[in-house]
Every structure is written in C-alpha cells, then in structure tokens.
Design an enzyme around this catalytic site. Structure first.
Site, PDB file in Angstrom:
ATOM      1  CB  THR A 107      -1.383  70.182 -22.593  1.00 14.25           C
ATOM      2  OG1 THR A 107      -0.843  69.497 -23.695  1.00 14.25           O
ATOM      3  CG2 THR A 107      -1.801  71.554 -23.029  1.00 14.25           C
TER       4      THR A 107
ATOM      5  CE1 TYR B 247      -7.028  72.394 -25.864  1.00 13.82           C
ATOM      6  CE2 TYR B 247      -5.297  70.858 -25.235  1.00 13.82           C
ATOM      7  CZ  TYR B 247      -6.348  71.674 -24.889  1.00 13.82           C
ATOM      8  OH  TYR B 247      -6.710  71.784 -23.579  1.00 13.82           O
TER       9      TYR B 247
ATOM     10  CG  LEU C 264     -25.632  77.446 -28.359  1.00 13.60           C
ATOM     11  CD1 LEU C 264     -27.067  77.602 -28.866  1.00 13.60           C
ATOM     12  CD2 LEU C 264     -25.659  76.902 -26.929  1.00 13.60           C
TER      13      LEU C 264
ATOM     14  NE  ARG D  29      -4.550  59.521 -26.349  1.00 17.01           N
ATOM     15  CZ  ARG D  29      -5.510  60.079 -25.615  1.00 17.01           C
ATOM     16  NH1 ARG D  29      -6.770  59.985 -26.022  1.00 17.01           N
ATOM     17  NH2 ARG D  29      -5.234  60.697 -24.490  1.00 17.01           N
TER      18      ARG D  29
ATOM     19  CB  ILE E  82     -14.754  73.516 -17.041  1.00 17.56           C
ATOM     20  CG1 ILE E  82     -14.096  72.163 -17.375  1.00 17.56           C
ATOM     21  CG2 ILE E  82     -14.138  74.090 -15.762  1.00 17.56           C
ATOM     22  CD1 ILE E  82     -12.638  72.248 -17.778  1.00 17.56           C
TER      23      ILE E  82
ATOM     24  CB  SER F 199      -4.104  72.589 -20.619  1.00 13.86           C
ATOM     25  OG  SER F 199      -3.799  71.220 -20.626  1.00 13.86           O
TER      26      SER F 199
ATOM     27  CG  ASN G 205     -10.960  63.936 -22.616  1.00 11.21           C
ATOM     28  OD1 ASN G 205     -11.720  64.768 -23.090  1.00 11.21           O
ATOM     29  ND2 ASN G 205      -9.658  64.082 -22.622  1.00 11.21           N
TER      30      ASN G 205
ATOM     31  CE  LYS H  16      -6.709  75.546 -23.763  1.00 12.44           C
ATOM     32  NZ  LYS H  16      -7.801  76.493 -23.509  1.00 12.44           N
TER      33      LYS H  16
ATOM     34  CG  ASN I 191      -6.051  64.485 -16.961  1.00  8.97           C
ATOM     35  OD1 ASN I 191      -4.974  65.025 -16.730  1.00  8.97           O
ATOM     36  ND2 ASN I 191      -6.257  63.750 -18.026  1.00  8.97           N
TER      37      ASN I 191
ATOM     38  NE  ARG J  78      -2.351  62.042 -19.034  1.00  8.09           N
ATOM     39  CZ  ARG J  78      -1.311  61.311 -19.453  1.00  8.09           C
ATOM     40  NH1 ARG J  78      -0.465  60.798 -18.576  1.00  8.09           N
ATOM     41  NH2 ARG J  78      -1.117  61.116 -20.744  1.00  8.09           N
TER      42      ARG J  78
HETATM   43  C1  UD1 Z   1      -5.922  65.183 -23.111  1.00  9.48           C
HETATM   44  C2  UD1 Z   1      -5.020  65.976 -23.979  1.00  9.48           C
HETATM   45  C3  UD1 Z   1      -4.663  67.241 -23.254  1.00  9.48           C
HETATM   46  C4  UD1 Z   1      -5.926  68.020 -22.964  1.00  9.48           C
HETATM   47  C5  UD1 Z   1      -6.918  67.159 -22.218  1.00  9.48           C
HETATM   48  C6  UD1 Z   1      -8.241  67.876 -22.232  1.00  9.48           C
HETATM   49  C7  UD1 Z   1      -3.815  64.325 -25.366  1.00  9.48           C
HETATM   50  C8  UD1 Z   1      -2.504  63.687 -25.634  1.00  9.48           C
HETATM   51  N1  UD1 Z   1      -3.850  65.198 -24.341  1.00  9.48           N
HETATM   52  O1  UD1 Z   1      -5.230  64.876 -21.895  1.00  9.48           O
HETATM   53  O2  UD1 Z   1      -3.803  68.035 -24.038  1.00  9.48           O
HETATM   54  O3  UD1 Z   1      -5.619  69.156 -22.207  1.00  9.48           O
HETATM   55  O4  UD1 Z   1      -7.096  65.897 -22.854  1.00  9.48           O
HETATM   56  O5  UD1 Z   1      -9.210  67.140 -21.576  1.00  9.48           O
HETATM   57  O6  UD1 Z   1      -4.778  64.069 -26.025  1.00  9.48           O
HETATM   58  N2  UD1 Z   1      -6.859  56.725 -22.158  1.00  9.48           N
HETATM   59  C9  UD1 Z   1      -7.068  55.395 -22.470  1.00  9.48           C
HETATM   60  N3  UD1 Z   1      -8.134  55.071 -23.248  1.00  9.48           N
HETATM   61  C10 UD1 Z   1      -9.005  56.008 -23.739  1.00  9.48           C
HETATM   62  C11 UD1 Z   1      -8.797  57.372 -23.416  1.00  9.48           C
HETATM   63  C12 UD1 Z   1      -7.707  57.690 -22.635  1.00  9.48           C
HETATM   64  O7  UD1 Z   1      -6.304  54.528 -22.050  1.00  9.48           O
HETATM   65  O8  UD1 Z   1      -9.947  55.644 -24.456  1.00  9.48           O
HETATM   66  C13 UD1 Z   1      -5.730  57.098 -21.301  1.00  9.48           C
HETATM   67  C14 UD1 Z   1      -4.724  58.020 -21.972  1.00  9.48           C
HETATM   68  O9  UD1 Z   1      -3.733  57.274 -22.619  1.00  9.48           O
HETATM   69  C15 UD1 Z   1      -4.199  58.778 -20.757  1.00  9.48           C
HETATM   70  C16 UD1 Z   1      -5.369  58.832 -19.795  1.00  9.48           C
HETATM   71  O10 UD1 Z   1      -6.243  57.792 -20.203  1.00  9.48           O
HETATM   72  O11 UD1 Z   1      -3.168  58.051 -20.153  1.00  9.48           O
HETATM   73  C17 UD1 Z   1      -6.100  60.156 -19.834  1.00  9.48           C
HETATM   74  O12 UD1 Z   1      -6.419  60.452 -21.182  1.00  9.48           O
HETATM   75  P1  UD1 Z   1      -7.332  61.702 -21.580  1.00  9.48           P
HETATM   76  O13 UD1 Z   1      -8.563  61.693 -20.786  1.00  9.48           O
HETATM   77  O14 UD1 Z   1      -7.451  61.719 -23.067  1.00  9.48           O
HETATM   78  O15 UD1 Z   1      -6.511  62.954 -21.070  1.00  9.48           O
HETATM   79  P2  UD1 Z   1      -5.003  63.414 -21.421  1.00  9.48           P
HETATM   80  O16 UD1 Z   1      -4.421  62.633 -22.524  1.00  9.48           O
HETATM   81  O17 UD1 Z   1      -4.258  63.436 -20.153  1.00  9.48           O
END
Ligand code: UD1
Length: 338
Positions: A127, A150, A33, A296, A12, A125, A200, A154, A180, A232
């Site tokens: 979060t 984490y 870095l 998860r 970002i 966030s 992510n 925040k 997100n 999300r």
């Molecule tokens: C996550 C963090 C959040 C943080 C943000 C930073 C958690 C619980 N939350 O947000 O605190 O501010 O990242 O970027 O870790 N998903 C899958 N398969 C994957 C990866 C993700 O199904 O391999 C789903 C997750 O269950 C979720 C959605 O995709 O429903 C988004 O996930 P992710 O990108 O990790 O973001 P957050 O969990 O919303």
C-alpha cells in the site's frame, strides 16, 4: 534462540510462528486478542508439537512492554505483526490507528534501542506504493501519499524504523512490503479468521462459496485491465511466513548490507479478480455467485511485485500457485464451518 512475535495469534503471525518453530526457534507470542483467540495456540501445537510461550499483553501499555523486556532479556529478534489493519475503520478512527500502529512501534523500538544488538522485522505493505507508475513494482518505486490512515501508519512506521536505525547501530531492521496474503496452512490447523463481514477478497470468496454470504460483489468491471477487474499479487501465507524467517536469519547472521532494508514480498504474478474467482471455481468445483458492481473508493487498478530483490538478496521465492493457495483457503473455510 528466543524470538518475540507480536500479534503472533493473528493470520500471518500464527503461520510465521509455525515456520519459526519448525526451524527450532523458541517463540514468545504477545497478542492482545483483539482480533484473534487463544485457540490458535492449539492449531500451532497440532502442527509443530510445541506450544509457544504466550502472554496476553496490549502493546499500548508502555509499562507492561518495559516489564516484558525486563523479564525476557534474552530476546534475540522481534517480528512485529501486532497492528490494526482495516482500511475503512482507519478512516473513521484515525487516532485509534495512530495509537495502535505507531505508539506501540515506538515503545518496542525504545526497548530494542537499549539492547546491544537486536533484529527487527516489520510488517509493511505494498500500500506504500499507492498506484505505482510501472508494473511490476520494484522497491525503488516512489512511496506515494497514503490513501488512508492505515496506509499512512505503514509509511510512517517504515520512516520511524529507518530514522531509529540511522542513530542506533545495534538495531538491524527489515521492512517486508507484503502484497496480498491469502490461504491457510495445508494442515488446516490454522488460517484466516476475519471477524464479521470480510473486507478482503479471498475470505469473501470462500464464505460465499460455503453459503455464508449470498453473493460476492466484484468492485468495478471497467478498469483498464484484460477483463476490466483489478489486478493484485496474491501470495500464499505460508510462503509469506517463510520470507519472515529468511529475513530474520539474514539479520541474526549479520548478512544484511545496511541496518535498515526493505523487500517486496509477493509472487511477481498479477491476477485479476475474475481470475481469482475462476481459480476458486476450479479448485472447489463450485460455481461462485458474483456480480460486478461499482468500484470501491480508494482501490488501485493494479499492483504486483517485482520480486528480484527478495529472490536474489534473501534467496527466497514464493512457491505456491494461486490455485494451491486458493485450495488451502477453501479447505480451511470448509473446516471452520463444520
Ligand atoms: C487491502 C487494502 C490494503 C491492505 C490490504 C490488507 C484497500 C483499498 N486496500 O488491499 O491497504 O494492505 O487490504 O489485507 O482496502 N474485491 C472485490 N470484492 C470484495 C473484496 C475485494 O472485488 O468483496 C477486490 C478489490 O477491489 C481488489 C481485490 O479484490 O481489487 C483485492 O481486494 P482486498 O482483498 O481488499 O485487498 P486490497 O484492496 O488489495
């Protein structure tokens, strides 16, 4: 006008540096870095034609932070991105997260409180809301107990800034609560570069699409949503970057109504994981190999922003659709794997 961007070589931070330079600001980046490389500077130059000043500096080194502000007394504003952000790692190494995210924030605020006037933007966030009771989420939704160190950094970060602003009228601050972030600059000169296996969703999707990962695990198919997967609010990183510039200018121009404010930064639209996958399939023309697996731990069912406050007060609105953001993420993935 000179703006310090901490963590300016990160995902970002680099996109925000581009938007700042496009508007004529002089940017100084400090970055340790730990999760980025100096090559990002070349991407920024390719887009803007201008090389920001860069200092490799670890904000945990208090004396170096003091020395930095002695050397750069004309810094008018600070956008503070530098922080650790892996939720799972924070559970295993809480003190690392408190030191990296809280210690460094305190050192920065100490420096700013010695200036007559300073403007400070903080990366917060969504979060902080945990699983909010009502969708979309407004800024007045209660802050819930953090699920991880984490998330706690925040929440604590916001409180530390708020407490400091109460007694330091010279500091004007805005916390931006991101939903997100995803995508990449349309030039494909900069983008997200997760180290190792992405945590992510979007980088995991594009890495699966390009063949770097065999299969995407969709975490949970039994949530109470339209298709059983989590919702999300995915926001294009360029839209998010622009929100930082608008927020900073609000402070620099003295337009803020209080010296500490918070804003949600999202699109206002919720998408399920399966909708994100479909978006990828549309923009790439590829079928994605995915499988629905167990939930998860720590994931919430749904989070999307009420963006009314940012729209009205900041005059900012996210412009890109999910497909546009996904397309940029896919173009970037293809470029970095070439
Ligand atoms: C996550 C963090 C959040 C943080 C943000 C930073 C958690 C619980 N939350 O947000 O605190 O501010 O990242 O970027 O870790 N998903 C899958 N398969 C994957 C990866 C993700 O199904 O391999 C789903 C997750 O269950 C979720 C959605 O995709 O429903 C988004 O996930 P992710 O990108 O990790 O973001 P957050 O969990 O919303």
């Amino acid at each position: 006008m000179k703006i310090l961007v901490t963590g300016g070589l990160g995902f970002i931070g680099s996109h925000t540096t581009v938007e700042l330079q496009n508007k004529g600001y002089e940017v100084i980046i400090i970055d340790d870095l730990s999760n980025s490389t100096e090559k990002v500077l070349d991407g920024i130059v390719a887009i803007t034609g201008k090389r920001p000043i860069f200092e490799k500096l670890d904000l945990k080194e208090k004396s170096k932070v003091e020395d930095f502000f002695k050397r750069h007394q004309d810094v008018a504003g600070v956008i503070h991105f530098a922080a650790s952000k892996a939720v799972g790692e924070s559970v295993e190494k809480p003190l690392l997260y408190y030191e990296n995210n809280i210690g460094t924030l305190v050192y920065l605020l100490k420096e700013l409180s010695q200036k007559n006037k300073s403007s400070f933007i903080f990366s917060s966030s969504c979060t902080v809301y945990g699983q909010a009771d009502k969708m979309p989420i407004t800024e007045s939704a209660p802050v819930k107990a953090a699920e991880s160190p984490y998330g706690n950094t925040k929440q604590m970060g916001e409180e530390i800034i708020h407490d400091t602003c109460k007694v330091t009228p010279g500091i004007n601050a805005i916390a931006l609560r991101y939903f997100n972030p995803m995508g990449a600059h349309p030039s494909t000169e900069i983008g997200e570069l997760p180290i190792g296996v992405p945590q992510n969703l979007v980088p995991f999707i594009t890495q699966t699409g390009i063949g770097l990962r065999e299969q995407l695990s969709v975490f949970g198919g039994d949530y109470p949503t339209s298709d059983g997967t989590c919702i999300r609010d995915y926001i294009h990183v360029v839209d998010l970057a622009k929100a930082h510039v608008v927020a900073l200018e609000r402070l620099l121009n003295g337009k803020n109504s209080e010296n500490y404010e918070v804003f949600n930064v999202g699109t206002g639209k919720g998408s399920t994981v399966l909708e994100a996958i479909k978006s990828f399939e549309r923009v790439s023309g590829k079928k994605l190999n995915y499988k629905i697996v167990d939930r998860r731990p720590g994931d919430i069912t749904s989070a999307y922003a009420d963006t009314t406050k940012a729209n009205k007060v900041l005059g900012w609105k996210a412009e890109s659709t999910l497909d546009e953001a996904m397309k940029s993420a896919w173009l970037w993935e293809q470029k970095v794997r070439k």
